[in-house]
Design a protein around this motif. Structure first.
Motif, PDB file in Angstrom:
ATOM      1  N   LYS A 278      44.933  31.445  31.129  1.00  0.00           N
ATOM      2  CA  LYS A 278      43.713  31.973  30.516  1.00  0.00           C
ATOM      3  C   LYS A 278      43.121  33.118  31.340  1.00  0.00           C
ATOM      4  N   TYR A 279      43.943  33.699  32.222  1.00  0.00           N
ATOM      5  CA  TYR A 279      43.445  34.728  33.141  1.00  0.00           C
ATOM      6  C   TYR A 279      42.751  35.864  32.408  1.00  0.00           C
ATOM      7  N   ASN A 280      43.430  36.417  31.381  1.00  0.00           N
ATOM      8  CA  ASN A 280      42.839  37.534  30.635  1.00  0.00           C
ATOM      9  C   ASN A 280      41.510  37.160  30.003  1.00  0.00           C
ATOM     10  N   GLU A 281      41.477  35.972  29.396  1.00  0.00           N
ATOM     11  CA  GLU A 281      40.252  35.520  28.737  1.00  0.00           C
ATOM     12  C   GLU A 281      39.110  35.364  29.739  1.00  0.00           C
ATOM     13  N   ILE A 282      39.422  34.781  30.905  1.00  0.00           N
ATOM     14  CA  ILE A 282      38.398  34.558  31.925  1.00  0.00           C
ATOM     15  C   ILE A 282      37.854  35.881  32.449  1.00  0.00           C
ATOM     16  N   MET A 283      38.756  36.829  32.732  1.00  0.00           N
ATOM     17  CA  MET A 283      38.318  38.118  33.269  1.00  0.00           C
ATOM     18  C   MET A 283      37.477  38.897  32.263  1.00  0.00           C
ATOM     19  N   LYS A 284      37.860  38.800  30.974  1.00  0.00           N
ATOM     20  CA  LYS A 284      37.063  39.465  29.945  1.00  0.00           C
ATOM     21  C   LYS A 284      35.681  38.838  29.829  1.00  0.00           C
ATOM     22  N   TYR A 285      35.627  37.522  29.988  1.00  0.00           N
ATOM     23  CA  TYR A 285      34.342  36.828  29.894  1.00  0.00           C
ATOM     24  C   TYR A 285      33.424  37.212  31.059  1.00  0.00           C
ATOM     25  N   LEU A 286      34.003  37.317  32.256  1.00  0.00           N
ATOM     26  CA  LEU A 286      33.197  37.683  33.428  1.00  0.00           C
ATOM     27  C   LEU A 286      32.758  39.144  33.362  1.00  0.00           C
ATOM     28  N   ASN A 287      33.584  39.980  32.751  1.00  0.00           N
ATOM     29  CA  ASN A 287      33.246  41.366  32.426  1.00  0.00           C
ATOM     30  C   ASN A 287      32.628  42.135  33.589  1.00  0.00           C
ATOM     31  N   ASP A 288      31.330  42.451  33.514  1.00  0.00           N
ATOM     32  CA  ASP A 288      30.690  43.321  34.498  1.00  0.00           C
ATOM     33  C   ASP A 288      30.180  42.581  35.730  1.00  0.00           C
ATOM     34  N   THR A 289      30.531  41.307  35.887  1.00  0.00           N
ATOM     35  CA  THR A 289      30.018  40.541  37.030  1.00  0.00           C
ATOM     36  C   THR A 289      30.877  40.717  38.279  1.00  0.00           C
ATOM     37  N   TYR A 290      31.927  41.536  38.178  1.00  0.00           N
ATOM     38  CA  TYR A 290      32.769  41.800  39.344  1.00  0.00           C
ATOM     39  C   TYR A 290      33.424  43.172  39.184  1.00  0.00           C
ATOM     40  N   ILE A 291      33.890  43.722  40.309  1.00  0.00           N
ATOM     41  CA  ILE A 291      34.708  44.933  40.279  1.00  0.00           C
ATOM     42  C   ILE A 291      35.883  44.718  41.233  1.00  0.00           C
ATOM     43  N   THR A 292      37.029  45.262  40.879  1.00  0.00           N
ATOM     44  CA  THR A 292      38.213  45.089  41.710  1.00  0.00           C
ATOM     45  C   THR A 292      39.196  46.219  41.459  1.00  0.00           C
ATOM     46  N   ASP A 293      40.085  46.440  42.423  1.00  0.00           N
ATOM     47  CA  ASP A 293      41.168  47.399  42.235  1.00  0.00           C
ATOM     48  C   ASP A 293      42.524  46.707  42.313  1.00  0.00           C
ATOM     49  N   ILE A 294      42.535  45.375  42.147  1.00  0.00           N
ATOM     50  CA  ILE A 294      43.798  44.636  42.148  1.00  0.00           C
ATOM     51  C   ILE A 294      44.582  45.003  40.893  1.00  0.00           C
ATOM     52  N   PRO A 295      45.811  45.496  41.039  1.00  0.00           N
ATOM     53  CA  PRO A 295      46.600  45.922  39.860  1.00  0.00           C
ATOM     54  C   PRO A 295      46.941  44.744  38.951  1.00  0.00           C
ATOM     55  N   LEU A 296      46.973  45.012  37.659  1.00  0.00           N
ATOM     56  CA  LEU A 296      47.331  43.973  36.693  1.00  0.00           C
ATOM     57  C   LEU A 296      48.760  43.499  36.904  1.00  0.00           C
ATOM     58  N   ASP A 297      49.665  44.427  37.271  1.00  0.00           N
ATOM     59  CA  ASP A 297      51.053  44.044  37.511  1.00  0.00           C
ATOM     60  C   ASP A 297      51.165  43.021  38.628  1.00  0.00           C
ATOM     61  N   LEU A 298      50.351  43.187  39.669  1.00  0.00           N
ATOM     62  CA  LEU A 298      50.373  42.233  40.776  1.00  0.00           C
ATOM     63  C   LEU A 298      49.909  40.861  40.302  1.00  0.00           C
ATOM     64  N   MET A 299      48.837  40.831  39.500  1.00  0.00           N
ATOM     65  CA  MET A 299      48.339  39.560  38.986  1.00  0.00           C
ATOM     66  C   MET A 299      49.376  38.899  38.086  1.00  0.00           C
ATOM     67  N   LYS A 300      50.070  39.683  37.288  1.00  0.00           N
ATOM     68  CA  LYS A 300      51.124  39.137  36.421  1.00  0.00           C
ATOM     69  C   LYS A 300      52.181  38.412  37.247  1.00  0.00           C
ATOM     70  N   ASP A 301      52.618  39.075  38.310  1.00  0.00           N
ATOM     71  CA  ASP A 301      53.681  38.488  39.109  1.00  0.00           C
ATOM     72  C   ASP A 301      53.205  37.270  39.898  1.00  0.00           C
ATOM     73  N   LEU A 302      51.986  37.316  40.386  1.00  0.00           N
ATOM     74  CA  LEU A 302      51.445  36.155  41.104  1.00  0.00           C
ATOM     75  C   LEU A 302      51.338  34.951  40.171  1.00  0.00           C
ATOM     76  N   ILE A 303      50.875  35.205  38.949  1.00  0.00           N
ATOM     77  CA  ILE A 303      50.755  34.121  37.966  1.00  0.00           C
ATOM     78  C   ILE A 303      52.132  33.597  37.590  1.00  0.00           C
ATOM     79  N   ARG A 304      53.072  34.506  37.384  1.00  0.00           N
ATOM     80  CA  ARG A 304      54.430  34.089  37.039  1.00  0.00           C
ATOM     81  C   ARG A 304      55.019  33.214  38.135  1.00  0.00           C
ATOM     82  N   ARG A 305      54.847  33.616  39.372  1.00  0.00           N
ATOM     83  CA  ARG A 305      55.368  32.836  40.500  1.00  0.00           C
ATOM     84  C   ARG A 305      54.718  31.453  40.557  1.00  0.00           C
TER      85      ARG A 305
END
Length: 359
Positions: A278-305
């Motif tokens: 539910k990563y995408n859903e959670i991040m969309k819900y949090l919306n403007d409550t955080y800022i980050t420069d973590i690449p989406l590709d990195l998150m994909k691979d971490l989740i996959r692992r």
């Protein structure tokens, strides 16, 4: 002729049922790929039945065909209940640019804003400063907490300032100043405020922590944290994280409590990996409550692992300390309370972080 017409109709019904049901599954993505492929195979095989029967006109076989189709439909719809919902992130996980071999250890700066508004900005004080060192290859994490009052040089200047105030100069300056201090490379940052953390904890259904010291919140006196294992919702977690006046150690105990919260979050996600889906859903819900420069590709691979792994994360913590005194600061006209870093402690911490990066 009549029998052949019946068989053609049955075949068309079967094809239509297969097509509609497949489109239905594809549209809502309720099955993991391996189950979806199995269902496709079953339906494909079922298509062969009316084709064969087409050349064997027999009313009994027609009835058997109807019964078989009904049975297949019921078995596939009842037996394969939804296991978890997928989203575009998980569906496309195999398309990620990075592979297991290419995924390298990294450092993330977690900056906790003192802002009370929901929208997070780059240039605000940083009351929480934690460097999270992650080695995905051996499942090790180090949480290094730096006191907000640490008195350190501002990157590319001749001035020194309290760490929390350097946050006003922007996340890039904050990250670079900490890199200079610890002789490390900070790859990414994430900055969040009270609202973001509170919302995240509530989305996860709260966290369980082992509280070492019982206390009443100085912000909300009616909230009491007993000793031992306790469950916290989002609001209670914020109160727990902000507390320092109830402890003889003051801010150092508060820093340790921050580490306890982060460890509890990681352990909760490890035990229930459906949250990763539910990563995408959670991040969309949090919306403007955080800022980050973590690449989406990195998150994909971490989740996959993590979805493929059964190995538990080993989490170690470091809390930097120093000597309290008063000094002139770059952003203030007056002397302020600061904490002078212990140089030997800094060198030791730098070595530990860099060693995990190269493991």
């Amino acid at each position: 002729m009549k029998d052949k017409i019946i068989e053609v109709i049955l075949m068309l019904i079967n094809i239509t049922a297969f097509t509609l049901f497949f489109l239905f599954l594809k549209s809502i993505n309720i099955f993991p790929p391996k189950y979806l492929y199995l269902m496709i195979l079953i339906y494909f095989l079922s298509l062969l039945i009316p084709i064969v029967i087409y050349f064997i006109p027999n009313n009994i076989i027609s009835k058997i065909n109807i019964l078989l189709l009904t049975t297949i439909f019921l078995i596939t719809t009842i037996s394969y209940k939804p296991v978890y919902k997928t989203n575009n992130l998980i569906e496309n996980k195999f398309k990620s640019v990075t592979t297991y071999q290419e995924l390298k250890p990294f450092n993330i700066l977690i900056s906790g804003s003192d802002s009370r508004i929901n929208n997070i900005e780059q240039n605000t004080r940083s009351d929480v400063n934690i460097i999270v060192t992650v080695n995905p290859n051996n499942h090790k994490i180090i949480l290094t907490s730096i006191p907000r009052d640490y008195y350190i040089p501002i990157h590319n200047t001749k001035y020194q300032e309290k760490l929390t105030n350097i946050g006003v100069l922007g996340l890039d300056t904050l990250s670079k100043s900490l890199e200079d201090l610890l002789n490390i490379k900070i790859d990414y940052y994430i900055k969040a405020g009270f609202k973001g953390v509170e919302s995240l904890i509530d989305i996860l259904g709260g966290i369980d922590i082992n509280n070492e010291i019982p206390f009443s919140s100085y912000i909300s006196k009616d909230v009491y944290f007993s000793k031992g294992l306790i469950h916290l919702n989002g609001y209670e977690t914020i109160l727990y994280a902000r507390e320092r006046k109830s402890f003889p150690e003051g801010d150092l105990r508060r820093i340790k409590n921050h580490q306890v919260i982060i460890k509890s979050l990681i352990n909760k996600i490890y035990k229930d990996k459906t949250y990763l889906l539910k990563y995408n859903e959670i991040m969309k819900y949090l919306n403007d409550t955080y800022i980050t420069d973590i690449p989406l590709d990195l998150m994909k691979d971490l989740i996959r692992r993590e979805l493929d792994s059964l190995e538990e994360w080993q989490i170690d913590t470091i809390t930097l300390t120093g000597e309290g005194t008063k000094r002139n600061t770059y952003l203030s006209k007056y002397k302020q309370y600061v904490m002078l870093p212990e140089l030997k402690e800094i060198e030791k911490t730098s070595t530990i972080i860099n060693n995990l990066i190269i493991e």
